[in-house]
Design an enzyme around this catalytic site. Structure first.
Site, PDB file in Angstrom:
ATOM      1  N   THR A 181       7.706 -19.956 -14.675  1.00  0.00           N
ATOM      2  CA  THR A 181       7.929 -19.054 -15.798  1.00  0.00           C
ATOM      3  C   THR A 181       7.407 -17.661 -15.467  1.00  0.00           C
ATOM      4  OG1 THR A 181       7.735 -20.866 -17.374  1.00  0.00           O
ATOM      5  CG2 THR A 181       7.401 -18.641 -18.229  1.00  0.00           C
ATOM      6  N   GLN A 240       0.811  -1.216   0.000  1.00  0.00           N
ATOM      7  CA  GLN A 240       0.000   0.000   0.000  1.00  0.00           C
ATOM      8  C   GLN A 240       0.847   1.270   0.000  1.00  0.00           C
ATOM      9  OE1 GLN A 240      -3.279   0.245  -0.259  1.00  0.00           O
ATOM     10  NE2 GLN A 240      -3.862  -1.888  -0.014  1.00  0.00           N
ATOM     11  N   HIS A 271      -0.529  -4.184  -8.714  1.00  0.00           N
ATOM     12  CA  HIS A 271      -1.881  -3.660  -8.946  1.00  0.00           C
ATOM     13  C   HIS A 271      -2.316  -2.630  -7.909  1.00  0.00           C
ATOM     14  CE1 HIS A 271      -4.662  -5.678  -5.991  1.00  0.00           C
ATOM     15  NE2 HIS A 271      -3.640  -6.495  -5.878  1.00  0.00           N
ATOM     16  N   CYS A 282     -15.587 -10.625   5.070  1.00  0.00           N
ATOM     17  CA  CYS A 282     -16.806 -11.405   4.849  1.00  0.00           C
ATOM     18  C   CYS A 282     -16.483 -12.888   4.910  1.00  0.00           C
ATOM     19  CB  CYS A 282     -17.408 -11.071   3.490  1.00  0.00           C
ATOM     20  SG  CYS A 282     -17.920  -9.345   3.352  1.00  0.00           S
TER      21      CYS A 282
END
Length: 390
Positions: free
Chosen positions: A244, A184, A206, A330
């Protein structure tokens, strides 16, 4: 704003891929799709060169040497490799204690807990109400010979930034290795492995406008940090992470790191300004709104907010045009209060009334303004209905 598209304020969960990153990846899917480990032919060598350039770009973002970067499938794998790999390599050593925080990402907490079955001594420290570590508590925990301290740089729910240089100094004084989950943090705050005295550092593409499915682990070379690999294979990535490498994803990671290094401070300044306006407008329309976590030691795009008198689930349902998060876990169709917030002292009702807002590189001023208006209107409707029911 894009017509008919929700306003995205969940940048701690994932970030959109920067168009420049997408452009950098595309040739390695279409024009040169070769395996970067196929050094016997030209296409394979070209793919390998692109991977190594990306490795250098990722290393530069955190002040490391390219040879210290091991690519993984993401930060979860990197965290597991760092914590379990270090412990298993040193399983015959005298130091058995592994220290972390109650507010760490689940993959860190579970990795540390897993080590108990292997004869290690997991210690999970509390945090202060502002989400920061009490350094005296860390010193006390390290009075017992400790193998590893694992503390995240930036919390994924509250955006709170830990003082890693100070924590690194404490760990080194006690003779412990330091690992930090920086997923983060990368691209949001400056990172330097030497300043932090980090031995291991985990990254995720990401979270910084790169592709999903690729991350990295920094592994210090001098003095050398030794790890046991998590699984067996062809010995790629210095034998630490066989398999790979996905050249397009790695190239995208490298480009995302390059952009973050060049533009991260500018991004943060702009995002911080938008956050200030968003919070000001929310406070004007929602009396008693509470910000959770230290305000100063915080990444620019984060707002972790408790909305008085309404549940976070009801509030999210009332604003379907906003992409937000509760930060709750959750499980089995039950929504549990956020363990991060309860560790900071919030009760179940307060935690259940909390939303995480995450602004990012492509959030526009118009979107921030619209989000504030939508949340204020929804809160007003819900609180009025709640008061009428009572």
């Amino acid at each position: 704003m894009r017509p008919n598209r929700p306003i995205y304020l969940d940048h701690h969960a994932t970030t959109p891929v920067d168009p420049r990153v997408l452009a950098a990846m595309r040739p390695w899917w279409e024009e040169n799709f070769a395996n970067p480990h196929s050094g016997e032919h030209a296409m394979g060598r070209a793919a390998e060169e692109a991977v190594e350039e990306a490795r250098a770009q990722v290393a530069a973002l955190v002040g490391a040497d390219a040879r210290e970067v091991v690519f993984t499938s993401g930060a979860t794998e990197a965290n597991n490799l760092a914590i379990k790999g270090l412990a298993r390599f040193h399983r015959e050593g005298e130091r058995r204690r592994v220290v972390t925080l109650a507010t760490e990402h689940k993959c860190v907490l579970e990795s540390v807990r897993d080590l108990a079955a292997e004869g290690f001594d997991p210690v999970i420290l509390p945090v202060r109400p502002d989400g920061l570590l009490d350094h005296d508590a860390l010193r006390a925990a390290l009075e017992v010979p400790t193998l590893l301290v694992s503390i995240m740089a930036v919390n994924n729910e509250t955006g709170v930034v830990q003082d890693l240089p100070a924590i690194g100094a404490i760990a080194k004084e006690a003779g412990a290795f330091l690992h930090t989950d920086a997923a983060q943090a990368a691209g949001r705050i400056p990172l330097d492995v030497e300043e932090m005295r980090a031995d291991l550092l985990s990254l995720s593409a990401h979270k910084m406008y790169g592709p999903r499915g690729v991350g990295a682990l920094y592994v210090r070379r001098r003095p050398r940090v030794r790890l046991a690999p998590l699984f067996s294979g062809g010995g790629q990535e210095r034998g630490l992470r066989s398999g790979t490498l996905p050249a397009p994803l790695v190239v995208g990671f490298g480009e995302a790191a390059r952009i973050a290094a060049a533009e991260g401070l500018l991004d943060a300044g702009r995002i911080r300004g938008q956050r200030a306006i968003l919070l000001e407008r929310l406070r004007a329309g929602i009396p008693g709104l509470r910000v959770n976590g230290d305000w100063e030691a915080r990444v620019a795009g984060n707002l972790n907010l408790t909305f008085p008198g309404v549940s976070a689930q009801a509030l999210m349902a009332a604003v379907p045009g906003l992409c937000l998060s509760t930060g709750s876990a959750c499980s089995s169709a039950e929504v549990a209060p956020s363990y991060v917030l309860t560790a900071m002292g919030l009760d179940a009702a307060q935690a259940g009334a909390t939303l995480r807002l995450g602004l990012g590189r492509f959030t526009s001023p118009a979107e921030a303004d619209q989000a504030a208006r939508m949340l204020c209107e929804a809160w007003s409707r819900l609180s009025t209905t709640q008061n009428a029911a009572e």
